[in-house]
Structures are given as C-alpha cells and as structure tokens.
Design a protein around this motif. Structure first.
Motif, mmCIF file in Angstrom:
data_model
loop_
_atom_site.group_PDB
_atom_site.id
_atom_site.type_symbol
_atom_site.label_atom_id
_atom_site.label_comp_id
_atom_site.label_asym_id
_atom_site.label_seq_id
_atom_site.Cartn_x
_atom_site.Cartn_y
_atom_site.Cartn_z
ATOM 1 N N ARG B 94 1.212 -11.239 -8.450
ATOM 2 C CA ARG B 94 0.687 -10.134 -7.665
ATOM 3 C C ARG B 94 -0.282 -10.573 -6.584
ATOM 4 O O ARG B 94 -0.561 -9.830 -5.660
ATOM 5 C CB ARG B 94 -0.049 -9.155 -8.578
ATOM 6 N N PRO B 96 -0.375 -12.760 -4.056
ATOM 7 C CA PRO B 96 -0.034 -12.842 -2.629
ATOM 8 C C PRO B 96 -0.077 -11.494 -1.918
ATOM 9 O O PRO B 96 -0.549 -11.410 -0.788
ATOM 10 C CB PRO B 96 1.396 -13.400 -2.639
ATOM 11 N N SER B 165 4.895 3.864 3.293
ATOM 12 C CA SER B 165 4.189 3.113 2.261
ATOM 13 C C SER B 165 5.097 2.019 1.732
ATOM 14 O O SER B 165 6.230 1.870 2.161
ATOM 15 C CB SER B 165 3.786 4.033 1.121
ATOM 16 N N GLY B 166 4.572 1.252 0.803
ATOM 17 C CA GLY B 166 5.343 0.170 0.221
ATOM 18 C C GLY B 166 5.109 -1.122 0.955
ATOM 19 O O GLY B 166 4.513 -1.154 2.029
ATOM 20 N N ARG B 167 5.579 -2.237 0.352
ATOM 21 C CA ARG B 167 5.380 -3.533 0.955
ATOM 22 C C ARG B 167 6.689 -4.006 1.551
ATOM 23 O O ARG B 167 7.751 -3.787 0.976
ATOM 24 C CB ARG B 167 4.915 -4.525 -0.112
ATOM 25 N N GLY B 168 6.624 -4.616 2.711
ATOM 26 C CA GLY B 168 7.844 -5.082 3.351
ATOM 27 C C GLY B 168 7.481 -5.969 4.505
ATOM 28 O O GLY B 168 6.638 -6.849 4.364
ATOM 29 N N GLN B 251 -3.139 1.621 -4.440
ATOM 30 C CA GLN B 251 -2.726 2.822 -5.148
ATOM 31 C C GLN B 251 -2.103 3.828 -4.169
ATOM 32 O O GLN B 251 -1.064 4.393 -4.437
ATOM 33 C CB GLN B 251 -3.971 3.416 -5.824
ATOM 34 N N ILE B 252 -2.758 4.016 -3.029
ATOM 35 C CA ILE B 252 -2.269 5.007 -2.073
ATOM 36 C C ILE B 252 -0.960 4.547 -1.423
ATOM 37 O O ILE B 252 -0.002 5.303 -1.332
ATOM 38 C CB ILE B 252 -3.311 5.250 -0.959
ATOM 39 N N SER B 254 1.174 2.415 -2.382
ATOM 40 C CA SER B 254 2.171 1.888 -3.306
ATOM 41 C C SER B 254 2.409 0.404 -3.035
ATOM 42 O O SER B 254 3.532 -0.052 -2.872
ATOM 43 C CB SER B 254 3.471 2.674 -3.159
ATOM 44 N N PRO B 256 2.259 -3.368 -4.198
ATOM 45 C CA PRO B 256 2.305 -4.004 -5.523
ATOM 46 C C PRO B 256 1.355 -5.196 -5.631
ATOM 47 O O PRO B 256 1.790 -6.327 -5.722
ATOM 48 C CB PRO B 256 3.761 -4.447 -5.631
ATOM 49 N N ARG B 260 -3.686 -2.878 -8.422
ATOM 50 C CA ARG B 260 -2.971 -1.940 -9.286
ATOM 51 C C ARG B 260 -2.754 -2.530 -10.662
ATOM 52 O O ARG B 260 -2.829 -1.835 -11.667
ATOM 53 C CB ARG B 260 -1.628 -1.566 -8.659
ATOM 54 N N LEU B 261 -2.483 -3.831 -10.674
ATOM 55 C CA LEU B 261 -2.312 -4.499 -11.969
ATOM 56 C C LEU B 261 -3.596 -4.355 -12.791
ATOM 57 O O LEU B 261 -3.556 -4.045 -13.979
ATOM 58 C CB LEU B 261 -1.984 -5.977 -11.742
#
Lengths: 270, 306, 536
Positions: B94, B96, B165-168, B251-252, B254, B256, B260-261
């Motif tokens: 998590r 990185p 949102s999200g990682r990419g 959290q907002i 999303s 990863p 959050r962990l």
C-alpha cells in the motif's frame, strides 16, 4: 522607538476578532431561535425571514447554531493554541538554548509524538478521558505543542548565528536579555502565521474527535460538527457547509491580520 | 556531514522503538477486541479462547509487549490478525500509493506556495497580496472532507475534466493532490511572505539596494536566504499533516493507500497491522525531517550540523 | 551594472544551494509520481457489458467458510451455491438441493441436483458438500462459521448426490445451517487470506483488489441461464457523497442502502437514474440494559416507547424509507404476528407512567430532568442525527439522554460489556424466527450470546426453548406468535422501524428483482441497455 499601533492590519484584524468575540458573547441572546430546537417540519428549509441562514437536517436554525457554536469553537481553539504555543515555545526554546544531549533527547521525543498518527492518540485518549470540553482541550494540547516546539527550536538555532545576535553576545549580553531583546521578536513572524492557521485546524479537528468519542457532546453545536453534518448536503443545501466554513475563514482572517499587525507594531527594528 | 547523517539514521532506531511502544500502549488502551470482531458473538467460547491462544493474546500484556519488541528488533512485524498475511507485505503493497499522493500534494503545495508567497511579498498590502491572503485563508478554512467533494462536483461532475476518484494515471492524481496540498500551500505561502517582508526590511537589504542591486537580485540574493529557514521548518512540520491528511483523502477519493489500511486495522483492532502502518507513517515522517535538516545546511552554510 | 550583479547573484553558492535543493525536492516529488502513477489504467473504467456496483467497504474475504460480514455474503452468494437459500418470506428454498426430507427429528436429507458444476468445469457432488462442512467445522481451519454450525453433529454423503445432516437433538432452524456456500472438495482452508476457491454460482471471481474493486465474470458452467452481462464490477467507495456522485456521473450503475436518505430527492430528479424502494427486513431497535434498576421497571420502558415519535422520524429524517415496526419480524416473514401491543406517540401518558414509577422531576418551571440515561451510538452522521432527535423527544418527558458517540469497535465493545443504559442497534437479514432465541433467552448472555441487554424472563425462556425443538411449522408459528406478543408487552427492545431497501440504479439496468433480505441473487437476471452515459 514607539510601537506603531495605527496600522491597517492591526485595525482590521482587531475589528474582526472583536466582532467575533462579541458575536460569541452576545449573539446567542440576540437571535430568538433556539439552536437545539428540532423541528422535523423544517428539515433543510432554505434561507428566509424566519431563518436567515436556513435550517439544518434536523430543522434547527443555522444562524442560532452558528452563534452558539462560536462560543465553543472559538474558546476551545484559542485556549488550545495559547497553551500549545506557550508550552511549545518553552520546551523548544529550552532545547535550543541548552543544546547537546538534552536537545537531542527532546527532539527525538518530539519526533515520536509528531510522527504519531493523531487518530490513534485520540482513540486512546477518548477511552481514558471520555467526552467533554476540558478533555477535548487536553487532548488537542497534548498533540498540539510539539509542532510549535520544533518551529521555535529551529528558528532559535538559525537566529543564534545571525550577525546581530552574535554581536550582542560578543558584547556580553546575558542569555535572558538576548532572548527577550532579539530572539523573541524575530520568532514572532512565523509563530503568528502558524498560530492563526492553527486556530482553523483545531476548529476542524474538533469535529473529527467527536466522531471518535472525544469532543463536544451532542447536541452542542460547534463549527466543526456543523461542517461535518452539512457535508452530505453539499449539492442540495450548500448553506449548511458554507455558513460554518465562512465563519472559520473569518476567524482565520481576523487572527491572521491581528497577528500581522501586532508583529508590525511591535517590531523594534523599524 | 557523512558522520552526521549516519548518526541521524542510527537515531531512527530509538525513535522507531518509541513509536512502537506508544502505539502498543495506545491500541491496547482502546476498548475493543480483535477476536470478538473476527468471530462475532455466535462463536463458541472454546473457539474464542483457541484463537486467542493461537494469536498469543491470552498472555499478560507486558509479555506480549516484549514478544512484540523482540520480533520487531529482528525486523519481523508479524502477521495480520484478520487476514493472516505478513504485515510487512501488506504495508509495502500500500505504501507506494500513499507516497505518490503525498509527493504529488507536496509538489502542488510547493509550487503554489512559492508563486503566491513571492507575489504577495513584492508589495505588501497590494491587491496581489490581498488575493494571496484570501486564498490562504480559504485554503485552511475548508477542511479536506468538504474541499474534496467540492472539487469533485466542480471539476468532475460539472466540467468533466478529471476523473472522480480512484487511483490510475496522472489525471486521477490531480484532485486528491490539490485537496491534500491546499492547506499546506496556504500555510507555507503565508510564512514565506512574512519572512520575505521581514528580510526586506533588514539593514543589509537596504545596503544591498543602495549598492545598486536590483530589487529582484536583492530579493534572490539576500531575502530568500534568510526566509529559507522558517519555510523549511514548516515544510517539514507540514509533511506530518500531509501524511495524516492522506488518511482522509484516501477515504474520500477511494485511494488504495496506507491510510485506509490503517483505518481498517484500527477498526478491527488488528494490533500487528496497526503497528506496521504507524511505523511506516512515522518513519517516513522522521526521514522527511532528516531531509529538511540537511536542507538547512545546504541552504544556509552557517548552520552547523552536529 | 545591473546585469552583472544579477549574474553574480545567481552564481552565489548559497543561492545555488537553495535553488538546487528546491529543484531536487520538486524532481523527487515528480519522480515519485511518475514512477508509481503511470501506466496504471483502472479496470473498472469499463462500462458496456459490465454492471458497476457501488459498495462502501471491501469484502473481508470471499471464501464462504470465513465470510461473515454483509458485503462478503452478498457477493459470495453470486459465486457460491448452497444447499438452500433464504426465500423472501424468511423460509428456505432449495438451491443445490432439489428436495429435502426429514425422516427423524434430528436427521435432514438433501437430494442434490445432478447438473451443477464449479466454474472449473467439475461436477458438484455430495462429496464437495461434506468436505465444505467438515472443513468449516474442523477447529484446525479456524473457520469463522464454526460457532454458528454448533448445532450440527455430523454431515454425511450416503451417495454422490445425497447429503444428510445429523443435529445434536431436534433443531427446528436446521435449514439455516444449510446456507453455507459450497467449495470443491480438497480446497485448503487457508484462512481469510486464501485465494477464494471456485464456486458453482452464476459468476466467478476474476479480480480482487482489496479496497479498490472486486470483478466477477459470468460463469460459463453455471447450470442456470447464462447472464446477459459479461460480469460485475464492485467498486469500493468509502464515502457516501462520492458514491452518489459516481451514480450521477454514470460511473456506477447500482447502489443499495448506502446513500443518505436525504440525498435521494436529488438523485431521483436525475434523468439517468431510477430510485427503487422496496420493503426490507432490516430491523432497528432501542435496547435497554436490564442491569439498571430504573430500566427494569416496565413503566419506564413503556414511557420511553411512548415518548418517541417514530412516525415523525420515518417521515422526515428517513425520507419515508422505513416502516414503523411492531416487532423483530417484518410482515413478510411467515411467522409474523400482527396482533401485538403497539405504542403510539403520547408524551403525556409517558410522563404519567414515569410519575407512577416514582421518577418525578424536581419541582420548578418547565419539564425538569427526572433522570439521566447514557445512550451509546456510533459516530456516523445518520446515527448522530437520530441520537439528537431521541434526545430532544425524551427531554420533553423529563429524561435526559447523555449521548456518547464512538467509533464502531469501541461502541461494540461497550455493548458487549453491558456498558450502556440505552443503545440503538439493528438486525440485518433476519430469516428464521429462531433469532428470538439468540437475543432474548437468558442463556444467551454476552460474551457468548446476543442477549446484550441481560434480559431474563422465565415465560420467554420457556416459549423460546419449546420453539427450538418444535418441528411442526404451524405449531412453531403459534409459539412465535406468543413470543412476539410477550416481547411487545414486556419491551426488552423498543421496536423502531423496518428499514426499506433503497436501490439507486442507472436506467440502463433491467431485470433487477428485489429480495426483502437484500440479497443480490437477481443480478444473474439483469441485462444492460446502452453504456450508462449521463448528460451532465
């Protein structure tokens, strides 16, 4: 040289801070609405004559809550910042002036505390202390002082080598005198900026702490928990977040200007 | 210099131990039970006791602490109670994502802060200064929890420029980084402005200008140097805020990441995993501060390291 | 003069150091971003043939032997079949089992369908079922389901398509034990972290990125009619507002029970979205701690029940997404008893009852405080709002509610240790009325049962224990009718409401069929029309 009390920052900042203090002290008695009165028929009512800032998700008057919230939010944050700055300055200053092992030890301790995630700290403190405003203040101070200590120490270490301080020392100034005459005024600038922004951080942190079981007890309104409660309605009732957000902004602006002005007024070198 | 760095890195060991001890104390002071959280209320008493025994949670607390410490000293963070996976793997998996977020936010903060700080200090009291001040005040008054959704609504929902949102790819990074970096940018900009203004009023600046040095040259040559220390201190301090702020941002948005962990680990009272996450956060914080201390020396040769 | 001095300025070693440091920092930051951030396209950006479901947390695990949380079981149900599945009336219908017999009160025989295959193509036989249960009941596997299977003595496989359960004594709710998802024989029990084994349900697992997404693909070996979609993407979005924004933007197709009630109005008004509400069985209640002498007085419990205007809360705060409840079982349940005592909002009567109980307010103006109760709840927004409404309503009859909000694990620990006076909790997905036994029987006290209020009533115990071993359904219904009447009269809980299931769907989603217990089994029947694009 006389302090220059008449500078625009000081006047504007003083006016804002006084206005906020007055609002907190007198405001609640000036609005008729009860900040705790729940009216399920007025849920998310828009702004109007009866409710100048509208009503929240439980039909409570937002203006009344804002004014009541000012008392708690302002007093807690000012108290916390004051205690943290004092404690931080004393510890940071002592560490810087003492130097050597004491400094090293102090700084590593501060490293441990600063590096520690606040949420875990708050959870454990909630278990030990329980809810309430005093406990909240204690918890926030326990976390808050470390940043100021580091700031003060770093500043003193760099100031110590400045020409005028070196000169003063060479001329035989005692450490105390040195501290009061030269170091403290020079420290004021960065401290004031951080302090006035610290007020905002504390107001916002209060909301998160009440989620974890510290913080103001329900149904006490605070600016922090008003922000939190309004968040779900950003799209349909933005007034719920805009009102406390603007209030916090005003407080930050006021303290910032006040600090700026004080700094300018007291600056002996000008 | 090299000796100094070596010593500072050695000092990491007691700091890590301190953090680990504090974490251990805190998490065990907090009510809640990992086994009950895992097995639920319907579990047979024997199962609960069995799992407790397997996990070593039936030992006296002090003994648990020493076992944990001895493992830690050997570099073993143990296994997650909930998933059974090695904590080190979970944390490294998590890390990185959080690093990426924090680095991006730091870049945003530095860029914005320097632009605003310089502009504001050129003419204190001017419209530019007031504008920069206004931004700074806004930046600290809107908490992450509100700023995030506001930016999402504006730039993703309404304008459609950026992903929600999200990682990419890089586009995914913009909104969370701006959300996270704004408060820091505001504070650093204000400190920079303050220091620059103060430095300009100093005698040597007047001297420099009277020598015929241009405004810009004087600013760059003298003022910046003196303004550097508080700015670097605050940068170092705010990195702590950046790391803890990333918990909310993750959290907002999303995202990863480690935050959050850690939240989940705290929620399920997964003691070893909490320890691992806190250590990762703390050590990165301490390392950043070591870097800032080194920066002092680079920026201001009068600072002696030692 | 000027140009020279400027040039000298840039060359000064101090300045160069400063610039160097600044540039290095920026480069470092940018480097980190580029190294970690690029070339990582999100799989869930696919739309088209994929149903995109917004969920709030990652499933903890998908192996049915370890999955206990709601989201894990919802998704697990799409991957794994079980002997029986709960139907919409709280009963059980065959899933893998085509027929069920009960030759003796302690023996249940299931005859399996002969055409069910795992997603690896292997035929599902009784051996797999026996293996699943054996490994879940084996202490060595540390299965989280072991406790709930305690009533089961043995599982046998007399032939390839017959499974038998032997229970420890007669156990009426035995079919509830037959809802465990079946995995292939020989699948190691690796604990929650193990790779989820193949199942025989309509979908199979394609990807599981914790805290990001779970991707299911259609299982081409499934015995039923193959799904019209290629699969399902469950997107993990912890923040409620963001889930709503995702739906508005057309990035998500489906969300259930995880968007705040008061946002529904706004969502309903959007052309691309459809909000569907249907009756649910999620039961909200107030629990009393019977170790507190004040709360042991039935008049005090009745007064509290009458002081809360539940209809007003449902109408406003919950935006009519709930039905005022009369008991734990919703009207859809086969054992539901309508003729029970109910408590309508009547603060005056509540005040009289409190007077009778001797809890008078100190003399003075207005409604003074008769006594204070500690009310525990979790810190999330909806719970906090609810707490404040209860606080205001109870204040009207002179009861001061001292609200304590905590994060979930602390709250749960307090409840388990009986450290509360009143608390608000919910039961989700109650099927068999046997649930009454686990929450009201005096043998089920914490930490090893769910009777968290330490309620003890000999009459209740007698009824519940009789129902446990009564195998005749009509006789059970009669006993549970009496149980419901007694619970409504004696008030170990104050029933608040049954939560509706609220589904927000993109209009392209067709064929979703709701289950009151919130099951997503009908996902297999859904078809998608278009890409879900939304005009902003």
């Amino acid at each position: 040289m006389k302090p220059r009390w008449r500078n625009p920052s000081l006047i504007a900042g003083g006016a804002i801070v006084c206005a906020l203090a007055a609002a907190a002290a007198l405001g609640p008695s000036m609005v008729a609405a009860d900040p705790l009165a729940i009216n399920l028929n007025l849920v998310l009512a828009p702004a109007g004559w009866a409710h100048p800032l509208g009503c929240d998700a439980l039909g409570r008057d937002v203006l009344a809550r804002l004014l009541w919230g000012a008392r708690i939010s302002l007093s807690v944050s000012v108290a916390v910042v004051a205690v943290s700055v004092t404690l931080g300055s004393i510890i940071g200053g002592t560490a810087a002036l003492a130097g050597g092992a004491a400094d090293e030890l102090m700084m590593r301790l501060i490293d441990v505390l600063l590096a520690f995630p606040g949420i875990l700290f708050a959870l454990a403190l909630a278990a030990i202390l329980g809810p309430g405003l005093l406990d909240l203040t204690i918890a926030l101070c326990a976390i808050g002082w470390t940043g100021y200590a580091r700031l003060v120490r770093g500043e003193i270490l760099s100031l110590r080598e400045r020409d005028y301080v070196v000169a003063a020392r060479a001329l035989g100034s005692r450490t105390e005198r040195l501290l009061w005459r030269h170091l403290l005024p020079a420290l004021a600038g960065p401290l004031i900026v951080r302090t006035s922004f610290g007020v905002a951080a504390i107001i916002v942190a209060e909301a998160a702490l009440s989620f974890l079981g510290l913080g103001a007890r329900l149904p006490t309104p605070t600016w922090g928990n008003m922000l939190d409660e309004g968040r779900a309605f950003l799209l349909i009732a933005p007034n719920l977040t805009a009102a406390p957000g603007a209030a916090i902004g005003l407080a930050v602006l006021g303290f910032n200007l006040l600090g700026d002005g004080l700094n300018r007024a007291l600056d002996q070198r000008r | 210099m090299r000796g100094y760095i070596a010593r500072r890195i050695l000092v990491l060991v007691p700091v890590a131990l301190g953090v680990a001890t504090l974490t251990f104390a805190m998490i065990h002071l907090t009510p809640g039970d990992p086994v009950v959280a895992m097995l639920g209320e319907n579990a047979a008493p024997a199962d609960v006791e069995g799992l407790r025994h397997t996990l070593g949670l039936d030992q006296p607390l002090l003994r648990q602490y020493f076992i944990f410490l001895s493992h830690l000293l050997r570099g073993d963070l143990g296994q997650s109670i909930v998933t059974g996976a090695p904590v080190a793997n979970l944390v490294l998996e998590r890390f990185p994502a959080t690093l990426e977020l924090a680095a991006a936010a730091l870049s945003v903060a530095i860029l914005v802060a320097f632009a605003l700080g310089f502009l504001a200090s050129v003419r204190p009291g001017s419209g530019l200064d007031l504008g920069a001040m206004g931004f700074a005040v806004l930046g600290v008054s809107v908490p992450h929890l509100c700023l995030g959704p506001l930016l999402m609504i504006a730039f993703s929902l309404r304008l459609g420029w950026l992903p929600l949102s999200g990682r990419g790819g890089l586009a995914h990074l913009v909104l969370p980084a701006v959300t996270l970096g704004t408060a820091m940018a505001a504070i650093v900009a204000r400190i920079l402005r303050q220091s620059l203004i103060e430095a300009q009023a100093q005698d040597y600046m007047r001297t420099a200008r009277s020598k015929g040095l241009g405004q810009r040259a004087a600013l760059v040559r003298h003022a910046v140097r003196n303004a550097a220390t508080p700015v670097i201190t605050v940068l170092g301090l705010e990195v702590g805020a950046l790391l803890t702020g990333s918990i909310v941002i993750e959290q907002i948005f999303s995202w990863p990441g480690l935050g959050r962990l850690m939240l989940q680990a705290i929620g399920s009272r997964d003691y070893p995993l909490v320890e691992g996450c806190v250590l990762a956060f703390s050590l990165s914080y301490v390392l950043v501060n070591l870097l800032t201390d080194l920066l002092y020396a680079v920026v201001d040769p009068r600072v002696r390291l030692g | 003069m000027k140009p020279r001095s400027r040039a000298r300025g840039w060359r000064s070693p101090i300045c160069r150091g400063w610039r160097l440091a600044f540039t290095a920092l920026l480069l470092l930051a940018a480097g980190c971003v580029i190294l970690t951030g690029c070339g990582r396209a999100r799989e869930s950006d696919r739309s088209g043939d994929w149903l995109r479901v917004e969920i709030e947390t990652s499933p903890s695990t998908l192996d049915p032997r370890y999955a206990t949380d709601v989201i894990s079981s919802r998704i697990g149900e799409l991957i794994y079949d079980s002997l029986v599945k709960a139907d919409s009336r709280g009963g059980f219908a065959g899933d893998l089992a085509q027929s069920i017999e009960r030759p003796t009160p302690t023996l249940w025989v299931f005859h399996l369908a002969r055409r069910c295959r795992f997603s690896n193509g292997k035929l599902l036989t009784a051996r797999d079922v026996k293996y699943t249960y054996d490994s879940a009941m084996n202490p060595a596997s540390a299965s989280l389901k072991r406790g709930s299977l305690a009533a089961l003595a043995r599982v046998d496989a007399p032939d390839a398509f017959t499974v038998s359960f032997t229970t420890n004594g007669p156990f009426a709710a035995a079919l509830e034990l037959a809802t465990l998802g079946v995995v292939p024989a020989g699948t190691p029990a690796n604990g929650p972290r193990g790779l989820p084994p193949p199942g025989s349900g309509p979908f199979k697992l394609a990807r599981f990125e914790r805290d990001e997404e779970v991707v299911l693909e259609r299982n081409s070996w499934w015995a039923g009619q193959a799904s019209a979609m290629r699969g399902i993407v469950f997107k993990v979005m912890p923040d409620a507002i963001v889930r709503a924004l995702e739906l508005m933007k057309g990035l998500g197709d489906f969300a259930e029970n995880n968007v705040p009630a008061q946002m529904l109005g706004d969502l309903q008004g959007r052309r691309a979205l459809r909000v569907v509400r249907y009756a649910g069985v999620g039961y909200q209640y107030l629990i009393f701690n019977f170790r507190d002498p004040r709360l042991r007085d039935i008049r005090v419990r009745r007064a509290i029940a009458m002081a809360i205007d539940r209809q007003a809360i449902v109408n406003s705060l919950l935006a009519r997404t709930a039905r005022v409840a009369s008991g734990m079982l919703a009207p859809e349940n086969w054992a539901y008893e309508p003729e029970v005592a109910t408590y309508s909002y009547d603060p005056a009567a509540a005040a009289r009852l409190l007077d009778e109980a001797g809890l008078r307010a100190p003399a003075g103006e207005g409604p003074g405080t008769r006594f204070t109760l500690v009310y525990k709840t979790t810190g999330d927004e909806e719970r906090r709002s609810l707490a404040q409404v209860f606080q205001a309503m109870l204040a009207k009859v002179g009861i001061r509610l001292d609200v304590r909000t905590n994060e979930w694990a602390t709250f749960y620990s307090d409840i388990q240790h009986g450290d509360f006076d009143v608390a608000s909790l919910a039961w989700v997905g109650i099927n068999d009325p046997h649930h009454y036994y686990t929450v009201f029987d005096s043998k089920m006290l914490p930490p090893h049962g769910s009777n968290r209020g330490y309620y003890s009533n000999a009459k209740m115990d007698e009824l519940l224990e009789r129902a446990e071993v009564e195998m005749d359904r009509d006789a059970r219904r009669r006993i549970y009718g009496a149980v419901q009447k007694l619970a409504a009269a004696d008030l170990p809980y104050v029933s608040l409401w049954w939560q509706d299931n609220v589904t927000i769907m993109n209009r392209r989603v067709r064929g979703f069929a709701p289950y009151p217990n919130g099951s997503w089994r009908s996902f297999a029947m859904i078809s998608l029309d278009g890409t879900g694009e939304v005009d902003r």
